[in-house]
Design a protein around this motif. Structure first.
Motif, PDB file in Angstrom:
ATOM      1  N   ALA A  96     -11.454   4.478   4.944  1.00  0.00           N
ATOM      2  CA  ALA A  96     -10.313   4.189   5.678  1.00  0.00           C
ATOM      3  C   ALA A  96      -9.462   3.224   4.664  1.00  0.00           C
ATOM      4  CB  ALA A  96     -10.597   3.165   7.008  1.00  0.00           C
ATOM      5  N   ARG A  97     -10.001   2.239   3.993  1.00  0.00           N
ATOM      6  CA  ARG A  97      -9.179   1.552   3.016  1.00  0.00           C
ATOM      7  C   ARG A  97      -8.448   2.413   1.901  1.00  0.00           C
ATOM      8  NH1 ARG A  97     -12.369  -4.287   2.109  1.00  0.00           N
ATOM      9  NH2 ARG A  97     -13.540  -4.156   3.979  1.00  0.00           N
ATOM     10  N   LEU A  98      -9.141   3.365   1.476  1.00  0.00           N
ATOM     11  CA  LEU A  98      -8.869   4.225   0.491  1.00  0.00           C
ATOM     12  C   LEU A  98      -7.706   5.133   0.824  1.00  0.00           C
ATOM     13  CD1 LEU A  98      -9.410   5.096  -2.461  1.00  0.00           C
ATOM     14  CD2 LEU A  98     -10.952   7.062  -1.688  1.00  0.00           C
ATOM     15  N   VAL A  99      -7.795   5.632   2.161  1.00  0.00           N
ATOM     16  CA  VAL A  99      -6.723   6.687   2.743  1.00  0.00           C
ATOM     17  C   VAL A  99      -5.199   5.753   2.937  1.00  0.00           C
ATOM     18  CG1 VAL A  99      -6.089   7.991   4.493  1.00  0.00           C
ATOM     19  CG2 VAL A  99      -8.430   8.217   3.326  1.00  0.00           C
ATOM     20  N   MET A 100      -5.681   4.562   3.452  1.00  0.00           N
ATOM     21  CA  MET A 100      -4.272   3.769   3.828  1.00  0.00           C
ATOM     22  C   MET A 100      -3.290   3.502   2.865  1.00  0.00           C
ATOM     23  SD  MET A 100      -4.409  -0.159   5.140  1.00  0.00           S
ATOM     24  CE  MET A 100      -4.290  -0.842   3.565  1.00  0.00           C
ATOM     25  N   ILE A 101      -2.003   3.510   3.123  1.00  0.00           N
ATOM     26  CA  ILE A 101      -1.089   3.272   2.527  1.00  0.00           C
ATOM     27  C   ILE A 101      -0.147   2.166   3.092  1.00  0.00           C
ATOM     28  CG2 ILE A 101       1.298   3.972   1.469  1.00  0.00           C
ATOM     29  CD1 ILE A 101       0.056   6.844   1.187  1.00  0.00           C
ATOM     30  N   ILE A 133       0.401  12.792   0.292  1.00  0.00           N
ATOM     31  CA  ILE A 133      -0.108  13.618   1.139  1.00  0.00           C
ATOM     32  C   ILE A 133      -0.412  12.899   2.605  1.00  0.00           C
ATOM     33  CG2 ILE A 133      -1.495  15.364   2.014  1.00  0.00           C
ATOM     34  CD1 ILE A 133      -2.032  16.361  -0.653  1.00  0.00           C
ATOM     35  N   GLY A 134       0.577  13.166   3.609  1.00  0.00           N
ATOM     36  CA  GLY A 134       0.125  12.586   4.703  1.00  0.00           C
ATOM     37  C   GLY A 134       0.776  11.166   4.711  1.00  0.00           C
ATOM     38  N   LEU A 135       1.594  10.962   4.141  1.00  0.00           N
ATOM     39  CA  LEU A 135       2.329   9.584   4.010  1.00  0.00           C
ATOM     40  C   LEU A 135       2.851   8.997   5.346  1.00  0.00           C
ATOM     41  CD1 LEU A 135       3.614   7.283   2.701  1.00  0.00           C
ATOM     42  CD2 LEU A 135       5.520   8.540   2.360  1.00  0.00           C
ATOM     43  N   VAL A 155       7.361   1.589  -0.780  1.00  0.00           N
ATOM     44  CA  VAL A 155       8.049   1.919  -1.848  1.00  0.00           C
ATOM     45  C   VAL A 155       7.440   3.430  -2.256  1.00  0.00           C
ATOM     46  CG1 VAL A 155       8.132  -0.321  -2.929  1.00  0.00           C
ATOM     47  CG2 VAL A 155       6.237   1.170  -3.399  1.00  0.00           C
ATOM     48  N   HIS A 156       7.004   4.184  -1.164  1.00  0.00           N
ATOM     49  CA  HIS A 156       6.486   5.500  -1.739  1.00  0.00           C
ATOM     50  C   HIS A 156       7.823   6.607  -0.965  1.00  0.00           C
ATOM     51  CE1 HIS A 156       2.669   4.145  -3.067  1.00  0.00           C
ATOM     52  NE2 HIS A 156       2.711   3.318  -1.872  1.00  0.00           N
TER      53      HIS A 156
END
Length: 463
Positions: free
Chosen positions: A197-202, A11-13, A4-5
C-alpha cells in the motif's frame, strides 16, 4: 491539487493519489504499527519465561521495561523525525524507510535469544512507529484539511485502537492454540500488505503548502487569491519560520492537548503491562482470556470513535472530553475493586470476574472522547497560526513537527504507563494502581477545563 505528478508520469495516478486511497494507506500503516505493539503483550511473559529463561521474580519488571522501550525511543526520535519530515517535499520515502526498520526490528524480536537482541529489536520498532505516527498523521492533515479533521481522526483512531487491542487478542489466542512461530506469521503478512500500500500510494500535497514552498524558494510566485498563501512583502514568512517550538510551548491550548495525550496514553498502556499477569493471579485466566479482555476494549472503541470525532467537529473537544474523564474515573475505581473481598459482589469467587470485564468494556466506550484530543487540537492550532501569518512555520508547513509533539506526548505515556503501573501493582497492589489512575483522570478533567492548570499540575500527576 494533486501534487506535482502528471498523468503521463504514473500508471493509475487518479486512484493512487486519491483521498480515499491515501487515507486507507495511512489507516493500514497505523493499524500495523499498533498491532505489532499490542501483539507483543501476551507474548512477552512467555518469551521471557520459556525462551530467555528469566526468573519468575523478574517477569513483571522486564515485561514493563520491554514495553516501555518503545515509548522511550519515540520520545527521543519524535522531534528529530518531525524536524526533517517538515523539510522534505515527499512523505512517501520516510514511510517506506520506517517500514523497512519495522520489519527488521520485528524479525529481531521474534528470533531473539537474549535480552540485548530483544531490546535492539524494540528500539527499531519504536523508531519505525514514531515515524508512522508523525508522517502518517501529517499526511492525513494535508489530505483532508481542517473542517473534517475530527471525523477523519476518529476513523483513524478506530484503526489505531484496532491494532493496539486486536494485537493482544490475536497473539494470545494464536500462541495458545497454534504455537510460537506460526503466531509470528501474522504480523509478517500484515507488514507485506502495508508495504504494498505504501509503495503504490502517491501523496497529494495541499495547494497552500506547495505554492508557498515555491514562493519561499523564489522559483514561483504564490497565488494571491488563496488565504493560506504569503505575499512577498510579508516579513513573517522568513523571520518566524524557526519559532515553531517557542510558539507551541507558550500556547496554553497546546499544552493542555499535550497533557491530555500524556495522561490518556499512560492509563491505556498500563493495562498492557499488568492485565495479563493480574487476571492470571486473581481469576486464573490464561493468555486466551487475557486476549479476550483486550477485545473488550476494542469493540466499543471501534464503534464510538467516529461518533466522538463527529462530536468534536460539531461541538469542540472540551465538554465531551470532560464528561468522559469523569466517567473513566468512576469506572477505574470499580475496576480496582473487582476480584477483591471488599464487597460481597466483588469477590473473585462471585461477581468479580464479571465486574472486571464490564469495567473494561466501559473504558473502551469512554476512551475515544479523550484519546484523540491531542492531534485534533494541535493541528487546529497550527492551522490557526498559518492562516494568520502565512509561511510562519516554513515552506513545508509545521504539521510533521506538531504531530511529532503529539507522538512524544503519547510515547511518554507508553513509557510512564507500564513502568508506573508495574511498580504500583508490585509494591502497592492492583487496587491502588487503579485508584491512582482514577485520581489522575479527575485531574485530567480539571486540566481540560483550565489550560493553565494542565501545565502546573503535570509534575504532580501521579503523586
Amino acid at each position: 491539487m494533486r501534487g506535482v505528478h502528471s498523468k503521463s508520469e504514473a500508471i493509475g495516478l487518479s486512484w493512487r493519489s486519491s483521498k480515499w486511497f491515501i487515507l486507507s494507506t495511512i489507516a493500514i500503516a497505523l493499524f500495523a504499527e499498533t498491532f505489532l505493539y499490542g501483539f507483543l503483550v501476551p507474548m512477552l511473559p512467555y518469551m521471557l519465561r520459556t525462551r530467555l529463561h528469566v526468573s519468575e521474580g523478574n517477569i513483571q519488571e522486564l515485561t514493563s521495561l520491554m514495553l516501555a522501550v518503545h515509548g522511550m525511543v519515540s520520545v527521543v526520535s519524535g522531534p528529530i523525525i518531525g524536524h526533517f519530515a517538515d523539510k522534505t517535499p515527499s512523505r512517501k520515502l520516510p514511510l517506506l524507510l520506517s517500514l523497512v526498520a519495522c520489519t527488521v526490528g520485528t524479525g529481531m524480536v521474534a528470533g531473539s535469544n537474549s535480552l540485548s537482541v530483544l531490546c535492539i529489536g524494540r528500539v527499531m520498532q519504536g523508531i519505525a512507529g514514531s515515524s508512522v505516527w508523525i508522517v502518517g498523521l501529517a499526511t492525513v492533515a494535508d489530505t483532508v484539511g481542517g473542517d473534517n479533521m475530527g471525523k477523519v481522526e476518529g476513523i483513524m483512531t478506530s484503526f489505531l485502537y484496532s491494532g493496539l487491542i486486536g494485537g493482544p487478542l490475536i497473539s494470545g489466542l494464536s500462541l495458545e492454540y497454534v504455537g510460537y512461530w506460526p503466531t509470528w506469521s501474522l504480523p509478517l503478512l500484515l507488514l507485506s500488505i502495508d508495504f504494498c500500500a505504501r509503495l503504490v500510494m502517491i501523496e497529494s500535497r495541499p495547494v497552500e503548502v506547495s505554492s508557498c514552498r515555491r514562493e519561499l524558494t523564489g522559483s514561483q510566485t504564490c497565488d494571491a487569491t488563496s488565504p493560506f498563501l504569503a505575499p512577498r512583502e510579508n516579513p513573517q514568512t522568513r523571520s518566524n519560520s524557526g519559532n515553531f517550538w517557542h510558539i507551541i510551548f507558550t500556547d496554553s491550548r497546546a499544552l493542555t492537548a499535550l497533557f491530555v495525550a500524556v495522561s490518556t496514553t499512560t492509563v491505556g498502556t498500563s493495562f498492557h503491562a499488568t492485565l495479563p499477569i493480574h487476571v492470571q493471579e486473581t481469576f486464573g485466566w490464561g493468555p486466551g482470556e487475557s486476549g479476550s479482555l483486550f477485545a473488550c476494549l476494542i469493540m466499543p472503541t471501534l464503534l464510538v470513535s467516529p461518533l466522538a470525532g463527529w462530536l468534536r467537529d460539531r461541538f469542540g473537544v472540551r465538554y465531551p472530553a470532560m464528561a468522559s474523564a469523569v466517567f473513566q474515573a468512576v469506572i477505574l475505581g470499580l475496576l480496582g475493586l473487582a476480584g477483591t473481598d471488599c464487597l460481597p459482589w466483588t469477590s473473585a469467587k462471585t461477581g468479580g470476574g464479571a465486574l472486571y470485564t464490564g469495567c473494561i468494556l466501559a473504558l473502551g466506550l469512554a476512551r475515544p472522547f479523550t484519546a484523540n484530543v491531542g492531534p485534533v487540537e494541535l493541528s487546529a492550532i497550527v492551522r490557526g497560526y498559518q492562516e494568520k501569518s502565512p509561511g510562519i512555520f516554513g515552506p513545508e508547513g509545521g504539521m510533521s513537527r506538531v504531530f511529532s509533539l503529539d507522538d512524544v506526548a503519547a510515547s511518554l505515556g507508553t513509557v510512564l504507563g507500564p513502568i508506573i503501573a508495574g511498580f504500583l501493582k508490585e509494591y502497592a497492589g492492583y487496587i491502588y494502581m487503579c485508584w491512582t489512575w482514577s485520581k489522575s483522570s479527575l485531574r485530567r478533567n480539571g486540566c481540560i477545563f483550565n489550560s493553565l492548570q494542565a501545565f502546573c499540575t503535570l509534575p504532580l500527576l501521579f503523586l
